[in-house]
Enzyme design. Structure first.
Site: not given
Length: 468
Positions: A26, A127
């Site tokens: 991520h 995210d």
């Protein structure tokens, strides 16, 4: 310029704040995206705990972007070692570091409030797992937040389709779903499912649009479906990773990884690259079987043999060093290379000697492999990986299944690894897959070039956030 315009000038700037989830796949994707956005002369602020900012910079693939990193204090969190013997392979040992991100909410809100009066618009790209951290964007008059999904559009589509109860109407949508799409059973822990649910609740309140690290070339039909399901727009602006890797031979500082020099000596497309990402912990007996299978396949290989990342990479806790069979590295010398440190995955995948990737099918690895035109032998472990496997093998036809998700609780024997590797690298079927992977890779790289699909989507997103 008259002095009176000075104030207006400052106000005309749009700024972007990136809020990644602290896990390598991520952190890395949003770092690459930061680089692409800052190429438009838009200031980018990248926020996180000091340890995670340090991690992403340390592992970054040569980047020169002018980003501003903000190391925000998070109280100490537990950073236990991964448990290779857990039945559920999801990296539950990372949960404490995910929970600790709650402490970023205050400093992020403060940063947004500081940026707000100085900018025309404050764009937060977070995210999808970090929605609660940025919930205060709702109180910033010129703030706007966009959700970044770190997984494939196909996976997101399936998830939303299930959440909205799989309406039969989708059969009228021109979408062919293959049989045997795995359920989410065994993919996540209960704690993480609850974490996802919580984030989803926050996201609904603040989301102005969705960004995907994929290209219409790969997932056009699923991006279209996503755009039809909900109110918000979905932009397919990937791949974020560099689509060409600078010629590794003329690296001025001579710091090339030893595995690249080894690759230089191999035949074209003759090497299988074996890596299971940063969140997989394999049990010792499975490592033994894999070792023997690779050796007996007589296939050239580079095997990245590392344990899963801990929540804090730099904590002093012991890291397990996997045992290989007695005298193994001696025996495979010249034909196989075991790498135990951080490996330059993009450079390995873009090297002409690499002909296949034995992978866990995390989305980061999938998109990098697709971009570089390298086919995938799929060995999914958890999370979105079983569904990415369906996308890679059944829908795109650029890979084949090495380990069936249904048999996830069984040991994969050295014999079946040997047979799988040989079939993947030496059979006609393998050559067909390699050919399709090369074609798709070329199309995806083309989509990032001026006028290509991803280039257009990216320009459209930039135009949208910088609109007057």
């Amino acid at each position: 310029m008259a002095h009176g315009d000075q104030h207006h000038q400052n106000q005309s700037q749009v700024v972007v704040v990136m809020v990644p989830l602290p896990a390598q796949g991520h952190l890395n994707q949003l770092l690459h995206l930061s680089r692409l956005i800052s190429a438009y002369n838009i200031p980018v602020h990248y926020v996180g705990a000091a340890t995670h900012n340090r991690q992403v910079k340390l592992r970054a693939h040569r980047w020169e972007a002018k980003l501003q990193f903000h190391d925000f204090p998070t109280p100490p969190f537990l950073s236990p070692p991964p448990n290779p013997n857990a039945t559920n392979k999801f990296p539950s040992h990372l949960q404490p570091s995910f929970k600790a991100t709650a402490h970023l909410r205050q400093p992020v809100a403060k940063l947004l409030r500081e940026l707000s009066p100085k900018a025309r618009r404050v764009i937060v790209i977070h995210d999808s797992m970090m929605a609660s951290v940025i919930q205060d964007v709702a109180s910033i008059p010129n703030g706007e937040s966009y959700t970044f999904h770190s997984v494939s559009a196909f996976t997101i589509f399936l998830y939303l389709w299930e959440v909205i109860g799989m309406p039969k109407k989708l059969e009228e949508l021109d979408v062919k779903l293959p049989n045997g799409i795995p359920s989410l059973e065994g993919c996540f822990t209960i704690e993480f499912m609850n974490f996802i649910g919580e984030q989803h609740e926050h996201q609904k309140l603040i989301n102005a649009g969705n960004l995907h690290n994929t290209s219409r070339t790969i997932e056009g039909p699923y991006i279209d479906l996503l755009n039809r399901i909900g109110q918000q727009k979905h932009w397919a602006i990937g791949p974020f990773n560099p689509t060409t890797v600078a010629n590794p031979n003329n690296n001025s500082n001579g710091s090339r990884h030893k595995c690249l020099e080894w690759l230089d000596k191999q035949e074209q497309s003759s090497v299988i690259y074996v890596s299971f990402g940063t969140t997989t912990a394999m049990k010792d007996e499975q490592i033994q079987e894999l070792a023997i299978g690779l050796e007996e396949s007589k296939q050239q290989f580079i095997w990245v043999l590392r344990d899963a990342d801990k929540g804090d990479l730099f904590s002093d806790a012991e890291v397990r060093r996997a045992e290989l069979p007695q005298g193994y590295e001696e025996r495979v010398k010249g034909r196989g290379l075991v790498v135990r440190d951080w490996a330059p995955q993009l450079e390995i995948l873009s090297h002409k000697s690499t002909g296949g990737f034995l992978s866990h099918c995390g989305w980061n690895s999938c998109i990098e492999s697709i971009t570089m035109g390298v086919p995938i032998a799929a060995w999914p472990m958890h999370s979105d990986q079983p569904r990415n496997t369906v996308l890679i093998t059944k829908l795109l036809g650029v890979g084949f299944v090495m380990r069936d998700w249904d048999k996830r609780d069984e040991l994969v024997t050295s014999q079946s690894i040997k047979n799988g590797v040989q079939k993947f690298m030496w059979s006609e079927e393998g050559d067909e897959i390699r050919k399709r992977a090369a074609e798709l890779g070329a199309d995806v790289r083309q989509s990032r070039v001026e006028g290509g699909a991803s280039y257009m989507e990216f320009s459209s997103f930039i135009a949208h956030i910088t609109r007057y």
